[in-house]
Enzyme design. Structure first.
Site, PDB file in Angstrom:
ATOM      1  N   ASP A   1       0.863  -1.182   0.000  1.00 18.28           N
ATOM      2  CA  ASP A   1       0.000   0.000   0.000  1.00 18.28           C
ATOM      3  C   ASP A   1       0.901   1.234   0.000  1.00 18.28           C
ATOM      4  O   ASP A   1       2.106   1.134  -0.239  1.00 18.28           O
ATOM      5  CB  ASP A   1      -0.943  -0.006   1.210  1.00 18.28           C
ATOM      6  CG  ASP A   1      -2.314   0.581   0.876  1.00 18.28           C
ATOM      7  OD1 ASP A   1      -2.370   1.779   0.557  1.00 18.28           O
ATOM      8  OD2 ASP A   1      -3.315  -0.162   0.930  1.00 18.28           O
TER       9      ASP A   1
ATOM     10  N   HIS B   1      -2.591   3.544  -4.674  1.00 20.46           N
ATOM     11  CA  HIS B   1      -2.020   3.053  -3.410  1.00 20.46           C
ATOM     12  C   HIS B   1      -0.564   2.611  -3.582  1.00 20.46           C
ATOM     13  O   HIS B   1      -0.147   1.588  -3.017  1.00 20.46           O
ATOM     14  CB  HIS B   1      -2.854   1.893  -2.857  1.00 20.46           C
ATOM     15  CG  HIS B   1      -4.146   2.327  -2.226  1.00 20.46           C
ATOM     16  ND1 HIS B   1      -4.189   3.026  -1.036  1.00 20.46           N
ATOM     17  CD2 HIS B   1      -5.435   2.171  -2.613  1.00 20.46           C
ATOM     18  CE1 HIS B   1      -5.454   3.280  -0.723  1.00 20.46           C
ATOM     19  NE2 HIS B   1      -6.232   2.777  -1.661  1.00 20.46           N
TER      20      HIS B   1
ATOM     21  N   GLU C   1      -9.701   2.882  -5.045  1.00 25.47           N
ATOM     22  CA  GLU C   1      -9.341   4.252  -4.682  1.00 25.47           C
ATOM     23  C   GLU C   1      -8.184   4.794  -5.521  1.00 25.47           C
ATOM     24  O   GLU C   1      -7.234   5.376  -5.002  1.00 25.47           O
ATOM     25  CB  GLU C   1      -8.989   4.330  -3.194  1.00 25.47           C
ATOM     26  CG  GLU C   1     -10.169   4.060  -2.280  1.00 25.47           C
ATOM     27  CD  GLU C   1      -9.830   4.225  -0.818  1.00 25.47           C
ATOM     28  OE1 GLU C   1     -10.722   4.636  -0.056  1.00 25.47           O
ATOM     29  OE2 GLU C   1      -8.675   3.949  -0.427  1.00 25.47           O
TER      30      GLU C   1
END
Length: 559
Positions: free
Chosen positions: A213, A283, A350
């Protein structure tokens, strides 16, 4: 107060157990069918023998013996036939075990190999003979062992005197998963194994391991050793809820290939498949800290994220460059070779589009490749990785945003946002796993009065239990595409092992019953009755857990 009445009724029923035909059990998840078959009992003695029908069941026998010794102080013997040795003539594929007259009672494990629902089993406690567990397959035998464990005492020293009972059981869903984020906070191999044991004790069969991440890259890559040399370390982190207060805190850690193989082997012995997640094309701040040239802004300084809440605040996307796609091919090829399971998770969630929109180089790439917008570019990344994964004979899983630019039908969608996104995946013929955050994110606080730091909530035990996994308004074919469900544990605010356990227990038990038990056997009042005994098991295992259920439901614990 109504739960107090339930508890009182249960105590009264237990007192009359000798006269009643039915006895309440505290098995989680609730089996398909439980029948008291007589008035007799069977006591597991020290050195009772566990006999198995074939060598492949040795791991289940060893698991049970280890549990009895470790938690109850009762050593058992295991009798494992040698490979190739048949116990009887006829069909060598399915062995059986029959006690001869005068033989001591024992625990028998048999794989029926009958082609019925994977994970299904039959457990029977026969006072004169002992305990017999017959599974539809190896996994079924193991789950029968888990049910036997739930019939055992929850304290050492209490004699394991078990009633004559027969359990017929099988899982509702094929996918029963639990996730762990080891990026925001790192956990040692010893705890990963313990976490896997927690899954096994709840009859969960997939471990979703979130390995990369913005804050770190946590898995060794022989093809790119710089990823853990640089990307596994960050300078500090925030304290408190985002935006919080920054504190310098050198922090790092990663898993070697040897660590991964050890964990995969350990999980396989518990019939759990490990699904690794490498999150792209967003990410990726830890990747960019290692390779700033992979960014849309290669000349700006890069470091692993020091905070949470990155979306649309920091440039964390990969740029569509030849060297980036070479990187993705190298990394995902090695990942497929390292993890033997069928599934690889690509992330895909995202992914902030603004950084691509602001990059002329990226816009030129999109024009040259006929990509109409940034959603299509995200899909381009996913398709590229899917080709790599498919070339290795494996299947791609991604968060539900991978639907935005279009994906092939053989991709599996993990629905983390509202259930509507899961329904969209099902209606476009994708196998779907439901892990909707409002019901399945166990990092959410369990109650508003909980003093431990955590994000929004509350997510109560009852709400987890009430989650409707199969949405309404689906065709029969679409319902078949609901592969199962999963709980998630994101660790932004979970820096320690005790808090990880505190966050998942007892909510993991509610998830387990939701994904295993048939709808007609699900009953909140009955489940709530079983929670106190389940918490006694957590104490036996040395696990931390939240007592919010007892406080919010006004249940008095007798300890």
């Amino acid at each position: 107060m109504y739960l107090k009445k339930i508890m009182a009724a249960t105590l009264a029923l237990t007192a009359l157990a000798g006269q009643a035909q039915e006895k309440p059990f505290n098995i989680i998840p609730e089996p398909v069918e439980t029948t008291v078959t007589g008035q007799g009992e069977f006591q597991i003695q020290r050195n009772t023998t566990i006999r198995v029908s074939e060598p492949a069941l040795a791991s289940s026998a060893t698991y049970l013996a280890d549990y009895m010794d470790r938690y109850l102080g009762i050593p058992l013997q295991t009798e494992i036939p040698k490979t190739g040795k048949s116990r009887r003539k006829g069909n060598p594929a399915v062995e059986t075990i029959t006690l001869k007259p005068g033989e001591p009672a024992c625990i028998v494990l048999i794989n029926r190999k009958n082609g019925e629902v994977s994970g299904g089993y039959q457990l029977e406690i026969i006072p004169a003979e002992g305990i017999r567990i017959e599974g539809n397959d190896e996994a079924g035998v193991f789950y029968g062992v888990q049910t036997l464990i739930q019939l055992l005492p929850t304290r050492a020293g209490v004699l394991p005197i078990l009633p004559a009972v027969k359990v017929n059981d099988y899982p509702r869903f094929a996918y029963r998963g639990m996730h762990l984020d080891v990026v925001r906070h790192f956990f040692p191999v010893s705890f990963i194994k313990k976490y896997i044991d927690y899954l096994a004790l709840h009859k969960l069969n997939y471990f979703h391991w979130h390995l990369t991440d913005d804050q770190a890259w946590r898995v060794e890559m022989k093809c790119r050793p710089e990823l853990t040399e640089k990307g596994s370390v960050r300078e500090g982190e925030i304290f408190g809820l985002y935006p919080g207060k920054y504190q310098p805190l050198p922090y790092g850690g990663y898993y070697t290939h040897e660590d991964v193989r050890e964990i995969v082997r350990y999980a396989a012995e518990r019939y759990i498949t490990v699904i690794p997640e490498i999150d792209i094309p967003g990410h990726c701040m830890a990747v960019l800290a290692t390779y700033p040239q992979f960014s849309t802004t290669p000349n700006e300084p890069k470091k692993a994220a020091l905070t949470w809440g990155i979306f649309n605040k920091f440039n964390n996307v990969l740029a569509p460059k030849p060297e980036v796609f070479d990187f993705l091919k190298d990394v995902f090829s090695e990942l497929c070779d390292l993890f033997p399971g069928q599934y690889i998770h690509v992330g895909g969630d995202e992914c902030a589009k603004r950084w691509w929109q602001e990059s002329e180089e990226t816009q030129q790439f999109m024009r040259e490749h006929g990509l109409k917008d940034e959603k299509a570019l995200q899909s381009y990344f996913v398709h590229y990785v899917q080709d790599v994964v498919n070339s290795k004979g494996k299947t791609l899983i991604g968060w539900d945003e991978i639907l935005e630019g279009g994906i092939s039908e053989d991709c599996i969608v993990m629905n983390w946002r509202r259930p509507e996104f899961g329904k969209k995946a099902l209606k476009t013929n994708h196998r779907t796993i439901f892990t909707c955050s409002a019901w399945s994110y166990f990092n959410l606080k369990e109650s508003r009065t909980q003093p431990e730091i955590g994000p929004r909530g509350p997510l109560s035990l009852e709400k987890v239990y009430s989650f409707q996994i199969v949405p309404d308004s689906l065709t029969a074919q679409q319902q078949k595409l609901v592969w199962g469900a999963q709980g998630c544990l994101w660790t932004e605010y979970i820096p320690t092992t005790w808090k990880a356990e505190f966050a998942v227990f007892p909510r993991m038990s509610a998830l387990a019953e939701n994904v295993w038990s048939p709808l007609e056997k699900k009953n909140w009042e009955n489940f709530a009755r079983k929670v106190e005994t389940q918490c006694e098991r957590y104490e036996l295992w040395g696990a931390c857990y939240s007592e919010a259920f007892f406080r919010t439901q006004d249940v008095e614990r007798k300890r």
